[in-house]
Design a protein around this motif. Structure first.
Motif, mmCIF file in Angstrom:
data_model
loop_
_atom_site.group_PDB
_atom_site.id
_atom_site.type_symbol
_atom_site.label_atom_id
_atom_site.label_comp_id
_atom_site.label_asym_id
_atom_site.label_seq_id
_atom_site.Cartn_x
_atom_site.Cartn_y
_atom_site.Cartn_z
ATOM 1 N N LEU A 15 75.945 44.563 52.627
ATOM 2 C CA LEU A 15 76.297 44.483 51.222
ATOM 3 C C LEU A 15 75.030 44.490 50.359
ATOM 4 O O LEU A 15 74.139 43.668 50.558
ATOM 5 N N THR A 16 74.963 45.434 49.423
ATOM 6 C CA THR A 16 73.818 45.543 48.523
ATOM 7 C C THR A 16 74.320 45.779 47.105
ATOM 8 O O THR A 16 75.260 46.548 46.891
ATOM 9 N N TRP A 17 73.690 45.123 46.168
ATOM 10 C CA TRP A 17 73.990 45.332 44.744
ATOM 11 C C TRP A 17 72.673 45.630 44.036
ATOM 12 O O TRP A 17 71.733 44.854 44.095
ATOM 13 N N VAL A 18 72.625 46.772 43.366
ATOM 14 C CA VAL A 18 71.447 47.162 42.595
ATOM 15 C C VAL A 18 71.872 47.290 41.134
ATOM 16 O O VAL A 18 72.830 48.002 40.816
ATOM 17 N N TYR A 19 71.176 46.583 40.256
ATOM 18 C CA TYR A 19 71.453 46.595 38.815
ATOM 19 C C TYR A 19 70.286 47.289 38.108
ATOM 20 O O TYR A 19 69.124 46.980 38.365
ATOM 21 N N THR A 20 70.603 48.236 37.232
ATOM 22 C CA THR A 20 69.580 48.959 36.479
ATOM 23 C C THR A 20 69.955 48.973 35.008
ATOM 24 O O THR A 20 71.127 49.198 34.661
ATOM 25 N N THR A 21 68.980 48.726 34.142
ATOM 26 C CA THR A 21 69.216 48.827 32.706
ATOM 27 C C THR A 21 68.041 49.567 32.068
ATOM 28 O O THR A 21 66.913 49.476 32.546
ATOM 29 N N THR A 22 68.352 50.306 31.020
ATOM 30 C CA THR A 22 67.304 50.989 30.257
ATOM 31 C C THR A 22 67.494 50.686 28.782
ATOM 32 O O THR A 22 68.615 50.449 28.316
ATOM 33 N N PHE A 23 66.402 50.690 28.051
ATOM 34 C CA PHE A 23 66.401 50.467 26.610
ATOM 35 C C PHE A 23 65.530 51.553 25.987
ATOM 36 O O PHE A 23 64.395 51.771 26.432
ATOM 37 N N THR A 24 66.060 52.230 24.964
ATOM 38 C CA THR A 24 65.331 53.298 24.290
ATOM 39 C C THR A 24 65.436 53.104 22.790
ATOM 40 O O THR A 24 66.515 52.810 22.270
ATOM 41 N N ARG A 25 64.311 53.283 22.108
ATOM 42 C CA ARG A 25 64.300 53.184 20.649
ATOM 43 C C ARG A 25 63.314 54.202 20.100
ATOM 44 O O ARG A 25 62.201 54.318 20.594
ATOM 45 N N ASN A 26 63.746 54.955 19.101
ATOM 46 C CA ASN A 26 62.870 55.885 18.391
ATOM 47 C C ASN A 26 62.805 55.449 16.941
ATOM 48 O O ASN A 26 63.814 55.041 16.361
ATOM 49 N N TYR A 27 61.636 55.557 16.351
ATOM 50 C CA TYR A 27 61.480 55.209 14.948
ATOM 51 C C TYR A 27 60.531 56.214 14.314
ATOM 52 O O TYR A 27 59.565 56.643 14.944
ATOM 53 N N SER A 28 60.825 56.587 13.075
ATOM 54 C CA SER A 28 59.951 57.523 12.372
ATOM 55 C C SER A 28 59.888 57.158 10.895
ATOM 56 O O SER A 28 60.784 56.496 10.356
ATOM 57 N N HIS A 29 58.826 57.605 10.244
ATOM 58 C CA HIS A 29 58.652 57.379 8.816
ATOM 59 C C HIS A 29 57.806 58.518 8.270
ATOM 60 O O HIS A 29 56.756 58.839 8.834
#
Length: 171
Positions: A15-29
């Motif tokens: 039994l194996t559990w792999v958790y993955t999360t990603t966060f992305t943010r773009n900002y411009s001015h």
């Protein structure tokens, strides 16, 4: 963009559990622009919202070209770019069985609701509308059409969503 992968469970019984999360943010001015403010391309515009490049705004600014502020500039109603995007993946394996699921979360941003606009104006155009033409519409249709008549952008809506993007079960 940042990504994190964890393996909270990895047992000898398979039994194996792999958790993955990603966060992305773009900002411009836009700090400077050698030309006057402009719309990059051909869009619906008006009460649907249209992209607008102008000093002091984000590159992804969305404006209502049918309504201007006191300086004569289109009214900024949002941004086509979300505040951030995240994904959450979970992968479970037990011997030869494999279960995977992926959630996507997008927060912020502005999107155009063309479907409601097409249905609201199916039999008449905004320029030919009068107050008596709203009979027979639902309350939401009437509210959106009145918004158009008042120079608002009722078809530019928040783009936040959470969706189950993928589920896979395999053996």
């Amino acid at each position: 963009e940042i990504s994190l992968a964890l393996t909270p469970v990895q047992q000898t019984n398979g039994l194996t559990w792999v958790y993955t999360t990603t966060f992305t943010r773009n900002y411009s001015h836009v700090d400077a622009l050698p030309v006057p403010a402009f719309t990059p391309g051909d869009f619906f515009g008006g009460f649907y919202g249209t992209p607008w490049i102008q000093v002091g705004n984000q590159v992804s600014a969305v404006v209502n070209t049918s309504f201007a502020n006191k300086a004569g500039e289109p009214l900024v109603i949002g941004s086509s770019q979300p505040d951030f995007m995240m994904s959450f993946g979970n992968e479970f394996t037990w011997h030869r069985f494999h279960l995977y699921g992926l959630l996507d979360w997008v927060r912020g941003g502005t999107t155009s609701d063309l479907t409601s606009g097409y249905f609201d104006f199916a039999f008449f155009s905004p320029s030919s509308l009068g107050a008596n033409d709203l009979e027979g519409n639902t309350g939401q249709e009437t509210k959106r059409i009145q918004g158009v008549l008042n120079g608002l952008a009722p078809y530019a809506e928040p783009g936040t969503y959470l969706k189950l993007r993928e589920v896979t079960l395999s053996y």
